[in-house]
Design a protein around this motif. Structure first.
Motif, short mmCIF file in Angstrom:
data_model
loop_
_atom_site.label_atom_id
_atom_site.label_comp_id
_atom_site.label_asym_id
_atom_site.label_seq_id
_atom_site.Cartn_x
_atom_site.Cartn_y
_atom_site.Cartn_z
N THR A 20 -29.20 30.68 -5.40
CA THR A 20 -30.72 31.02 -4.97
C THR A 20 -30.78 30.50 -4.21
O THR A 20 -30.57 29.60 -3.41
N VAL A 21 -31.71 31.36 -3.55
CA VAL A 21 -32.55 30.64 -2.64
C VAL A 21 -33.02 29.37 -2.91
O VAL A 21 -33.45 27.74 -2.36
N ALA A 22 -33.03 29.09 -4.09
CA ALA A 22 -33.88 27.61 -5.36
C ALA A 22 -32.79 25.79 -4.18
O ALA A 22 -33.14 24.97 -3.73
N GLY A 23 -31.73 26.79 -4.65
CA GLY A 23 -30.51 25.70 -3.80
C GLY A 23 -30.59 25.96 -2.64
O GLY A 23 -30.30 24.50 -2.32
N ALA A 24 -31.11 26.77 -1.42
CA ALA A 24 -31.03 26.07 -0.12
C ALA A 24 -32.04 25.88 -0.33
O ALA A 24 -32.12 24.55 0.41
N ALA A 85 -22.77 40.00 8.72
CA ALA A 85 -23.27 39.50 7.29
C ALA A 85 -24.96 40.06 7.49
O ALA A 85 -25.42 39.14 8.54
N ASP A 86 -24.82 40.50 6.32
CA ASP A 86 -26.57 40.58 6.03
C ASP A 86 -27.56 39.90 5.45
O ASP A 86 -28.50 39.89 5.39
N ARG A 87 -26.81 39.14 4.20
CA ARG A 87 -27.47 37.78 3.82
C ARG A 87 -26.35 37.02 4.07
O ARG A 87 -24.66 36.65 3.89
N VAL A 88 -26.89 35.33 3.62
CA VAL A 88 -26.00 34.36 3.20
C VAL A 88 -26.39 33.22 1.69
O VAL A 88 -28.04 33.69 1.95
N VAL A 89 -25.30 32.75 1.14
CA VAL A 89 -25.63 32.07 -0.15
C VAL A 89 -25.27 30.66 -0.14
O VAL A 89 -24.14 30.74 0.85
N TRP A 214 -27.87 24.66 9.44
CA TRP A 214 -27.40 26.74 9.42
C TRP A 214 -27.59 27.22 7.57
O TRP A 214 -28.16 28.23 7.86
N LEU A 215 -26.90 26.27 6.90
CA LEU A 215 -26.87 26.54 5.31
C LEU A 215 -29.04 27.15 5.19
O LEU A 215 -29.66 28.28 4.42
N ARG A 216 -30.02 25.91 5.88
CA ARG A 216 -30.91 26.28 5.21
C ARG A 216 -31.80 26.87 5.91
O ARG A 216 -32.98 27.63 5.81
#
Length: 220
Positions: A20-24, A85-89, A214-216
């Motif tokens: 989830t976003v929390a992981g990011a 890609a419209d989203r990254v997880v 990049w993930l952040r």
């Protein structure tokens, strides 16, 4: 605590939980200009006098086209359209890993080109974004069991690499296309590695970058 430290450097060349976003939060643009090779597309997409129509035929067509392009030393985009890609997880679920060796860590004669996610053998690994598979092998140099996915993100050609996976767990093959969060395989300890981990790389226009910033910036 399980720890992992990946050694090699990779030159760039799919119903499990998604982070989830929390992981990011815990981490606190031109596309590759390849011209599609019509000869490869035409030769591989047609079978006799008819084109692939069933899902099985389409999958086989993609695999054959991808294999032909890669064997010819060409990018996957020369044989098939790389999706936007419209989203990254995150590539692993929240709470299933800890960060160990990062980008730039010292290696004999080289530096570490990815980020290691230390986790127990068998922990699921997911695709970070929509894309198509350009590498899927049980052994790639010191990387061991490896999958590589090609994507377009914010107008840039992005390759993501997933290595040191467990033998026999690869869920995708070259030419398959995957969605963000799709299961790719399990954490293992194959290749040159101490302990078990996912070695994760991000390449933009074939240049390796630090995956964590990049993930952040991109995980949503």
């Amino acid at each position: 605590m399980v720890t992992g430290a990946a050694l090699p450097v990779l030159a760039p060349g799919g119903d499990h939980a998604v982070a989830t976003v929390a992981g990011a939060a815990a981490l606190k643009d031109a596309a590759q200009s390849y011209t599609a090779t019509d000869a490869i597309r035409a030769t591989i997409s047609a079978r006799g006098s008819f084109a692939a129509t069933t899902p099985e035929e389409i999958k086989e067509t993609h695999a054959r086209a991808a294999a032909a392009a890669i064997a010819a030393g060409m990018p996957l985009s020369s044989a098939m359209d790389i999706p936007i890609a419209d989203r990254v997880v995150m590539p692993m679920a929240d709470g299933s890993y800890s960060f160990t060796d990062g980008f730039g860590a010292a290696r004999p004669g080289r530096s570490h080109l990815g980020q290691d996610f230390a986790a127990g053998i068998g922990t699921p690994i997911n695709a970070a974004m929509k894309g198509c598979v350009s590498r899927s092998t049980e052994s790639y140099q010191g990387y061991g069991v490896t999958i590589q996915v090609e994507s377009i993100v914010n107008g840039q050609a992005v390759s993501t690499v997933y290595s040191h996976m467990k033998n026999g767990t690869r869920a995708v093959e070259v030419g398959d296309c995957v969605e963000a969060g799709q299961y790719l395989g399990d954490v293992g300890s194959t290749g040159y590695v101490f302990g078990s981990c996912l070695h994760f790389e991000v390449h933009i226009n074939t240049v390796a970058i630090d995956p964590l910033p990049w993930l952040r910036d991109n995980v949503s």
